[in-house]
Design a protein around this motif. Structure first.
Motif, PDB file in Angstrom:
ATOM      1  N   LEU A  40       0.823  -1.212   0.000  1.00 28.99           N
ATOM      2  CA  LEU A  40       0.000   0.000   0.000  1.00 28.99           C
ATOM      3  C   LEU A  40       0.858   1.264   0.000  1.00 28.99           C
ATOM      4  O   LEU A  40       1.805   1.378   0.781  1.00 28.99           O
ATOM      5  CB  LEU A  40      -0.907   0.001   1.233  1.00 28.99           C
ATOM      6  CG  LEU A  40      -2.002   1.077   1.254  1.00 28.99           C
ATOM      7  CD1 LEU A  40      -3.104   0.712   0.279  1.00 28.99           C
ATOM      8  CD2 LEU A  40      -2.567   1.222   2.669  1.00 28.99           C
ATOM      9  N   ARG A  41       0.509   2.184  -0.871  1.00 25.24           N
ATOM     10  CA  ARG A  41       1.194   3.478  -0.905  1.00 25.24           C
ATOM     11  C   ARG A  41       0.148   4.588  -1.020  1.00 25.24           C
ATOM     12  O   ARG A  41      -0.767   4.508  -1.840  1.00 25.24           O
ATOM     13  CB  ARG A  41       2.176   3.573  -2.064  1.00 25.24           C
ATOM     14  CG  ARG A  41       3.034   4.856  -2.015  1.00 25.24           C
ATOM     15  CD  ARG A  41       4.139   4.877  -3.049  1.00 25.24           C
ATOM     16  NE  ARG A  41       3.620   5.074  -4.404  1.00 25.24           N
ATOM     17  CZ  ARG A  41       3.642   4.158  -5.356  1.00 25.24           C
ATOM     18  NH1 ARG A  41       4.153   2.957  -5.111  1.00 25.24           N
ATOM     19  NH2 ARG A  41       3.164   4.414  -6.558  1.00 25.24           N
ATOM     20  N   VAL A  42       0.314   5.618  -0.193  1.00 23.09           N
ATOM     21  CA  VAL A  42      -0.579   6.770  -0.214  1.00 23.09           C
ATOM     22  C   VAL A  42       0.269   8.019  -0.336  1.00 23.09           C
ATOM     23  O   VAL A  42       1.172   8.252   0.474  1.00 23.09           O
ATOM     24  CB  VAL A  42      -1.447   6.850   1.063  1.00 23.09           C
ATOM     25  CG1 VAL A  42      -2.366   8.071   1.006  1.00 23.09           C
ATOM     26  CG2 VAL A  42      -2.271   5.575   1.240  1.00 23.09           C
ATOM     27  N   GLU A  43      -0.009   8.816  -1.362  1.00 22.93           N
ATOM     28  CA  GLU A  43       0.719  10.069  -1.585  1.00 22.93           C
ATOM     29  C   GLU A  43      -0.265  11.232  -1.596  1.00 22.93           C
ATOM     30  O   GLU A  43      -1.346  11.142  -2.168  1.00 22.93           O
ATOM     31  CB  GLU A  43       1.469  10.019  -2.914  1.00 22.93           C
ATOM     32  CG  GLU A  43       2.510   8.907  -3.001  1.00 22.93           C
ATOM     33  CD  GLU A  43       3.127   8.806  -4.386  1.00 22.93           C
ATOM     34  OE1 GLU A  43       2.646   9.536  -5.291  1.00 22.93           O
ATOM     35  OE2 GLU A  43       4.048   8.000  -4.572  1.00 22.93           O
ATOM     36  N   ARG A  44       0.131  12.336  -0.982  1.00 21.68           N
ATOM     37  CA  ARG A  44      -0.682  13.540  -0.978  1.00 21.68           C
ATOM     38  C   ARG A  44       0.228  14.759  -1.056  1.00 21.68           C
ATOM     39  O   ARG A  44       1.167  14.887  -0.272  1.00 21.68           O
ATOM     40  CB  ARG A  44      -1.545  13.625   0.293  1.00 21.68           C
ATOM     41  CG  ARG A  44      -2.634  12.568   0.384  1.00 21.68           C
ATOM     42  CD  ARG A  44      -3.711  12.746  -0.673  1.00 21.68           C
ATOM     43  NE  ARG A  44      -4.777  11.760  -0.552  1.00 21.68           N
ATOM     44  CZ  ARG A  44      -4.776  10.567  -1.123  1.00 21.68           C
ATOM     45  NH1 ARG A  44      -3.733  10.186  -1.868  1.00 21.68           N
ATOM     46  NH2 ARG A  44      -5.786   9.738  -0.990  1.00 21.68           N
TER      47      ARG A  44
END
Length: 303
Positions: A40-44
């Motif tokens: 899982l990867r989350v970028e903001r």
């Protein structure tokens, strides 16, 4: 009705004692009926909040998610709750990708307790807890269920109070009753999941222990429970498995006795500590070293 409802799922006598800590259940192997997080990867806004995270939460277990501020714990929980979209990777629940689930069906088996639940309308504590029954549409069953969940959370006596007038700890316990009411029908044959973000943050010591005892009881009913905690000793005493996040990545994951080691705690949190074994529960016990030793000249000058 009080005794009848409470007698259905009695709390073990040892857990009702404030001086006894329940020993955590043995960690279970990953199960395709629980929660699986893969790569899982989350970028903001150009920042990576969660990076290549792997996680397994099996039914019947309490899984504690720990780590310093800004490690990505709440972001990861938000993805599992369906409130945040990941940039890469997959989340599955009960063997199916999260995106494949009907929102209404998911709402009937998954309860989410955020860090802060804002209620601006003049609702009573009962009405807030009753919100957990909205996905079910079973008005003939809701009253005894909400009654039992408020009683289990220790806030039945607050039922008629305006929710906004309650203390922070009282509100947390009412919200706990809400999510318990939401997943009430789940069990071994119909797996449920609870996602809890710092549910003990506003509670005193007694109510922290009581809430964690509730989680152990709910896990024993076959639910998968993922809880974000900051108190390492609370997590060690009640969790079957712990995952440490550091800078959005999984620093370690496993049984508390394997994960809570001084070298990892020093690296991740930047604090010095000693990890001992509680002689009563056999759980790891983290003892922080506060302050710095006095210089020898000050010790010699002391009377």
């Amino acid at each position: 009705m009080n005794s009848l409802l409470h007698g259905r799922w009695p709390l073990p006598a040892a857990w009702r004692s404030p001086t006894v800590r329940p020993s955590p259940m043995p960690a279970q192997a990953p199960s395709d009926t629980g929660i699986q997080v893969r790569d899982l990867r989350v970028e903001r806004q150009g920042r990576t909040l969660v990076d290549r995270a792997h996680l397994d939460v099996a039914p019947g277990t309490v899984h504690a998610l720990v780590g310093p501020n800004g490690a990505g714990k709440s972001t990861l929980l938000s993805v599992l709750a369906g409130e945040t979209r990941q940039n890469h990777g997959q989340v599955t629940w009960s063997g199916r990708p999260l995106d494949d689930w009907c929102p209404n069906a998911l709402a009937r088996c998954r309860g989410v307790l955020p860090q802060e639940a804002v209620v601006t309308f003049p609702l009573t504590a009962w009405e807030v807890a009753e919100m957990g029954r909205l996905p079910h549409r079973t008005p003939e069953q809701d009253t005894p269920i909400v009654h039992e969940c408020l009683e289990r959370a220790g806030v039945l006596h607050l039922s008629g109070r305006d929710y906004r007038s309650l203390s922070g700890g009282e509100r947390q316990r009412v919200q706990m009753a809400r999510v318990m009411a939401q997943v009430y029908e789940t069990g071994p044959q119909r797996p449920g999941v609870l996602l809890l973000d710092e549910p003990t943050s506003a509670l005193d010591v007694r109510h922290q222990l009581r809430l964690m005892e509730l989680l152990r009881t709910d896990a024993a009913r076959g639910r998968a429970i993922l809880v974000v905690l900051h108190d390492l000793n609370l997590a060690a005493a009640f969790a079957d498995c712990m995952t440490i996040l550091e800078g959005g990545r999984v620093a370690d994951s496993g049984a508390p006795r394997d994960v809570l080691v001084p070298a990892t705690i020093r690296r991740v949190w930047g604090v010095d500590c000693v990890v001992e074994t509680d002689t009563h529960t056999q759980c790891p016990w983290v003892r922080l070293r506060y302050g710095t030793p006095k210089p020898q000249c000050e010790l010699e000058a002391s009377p």
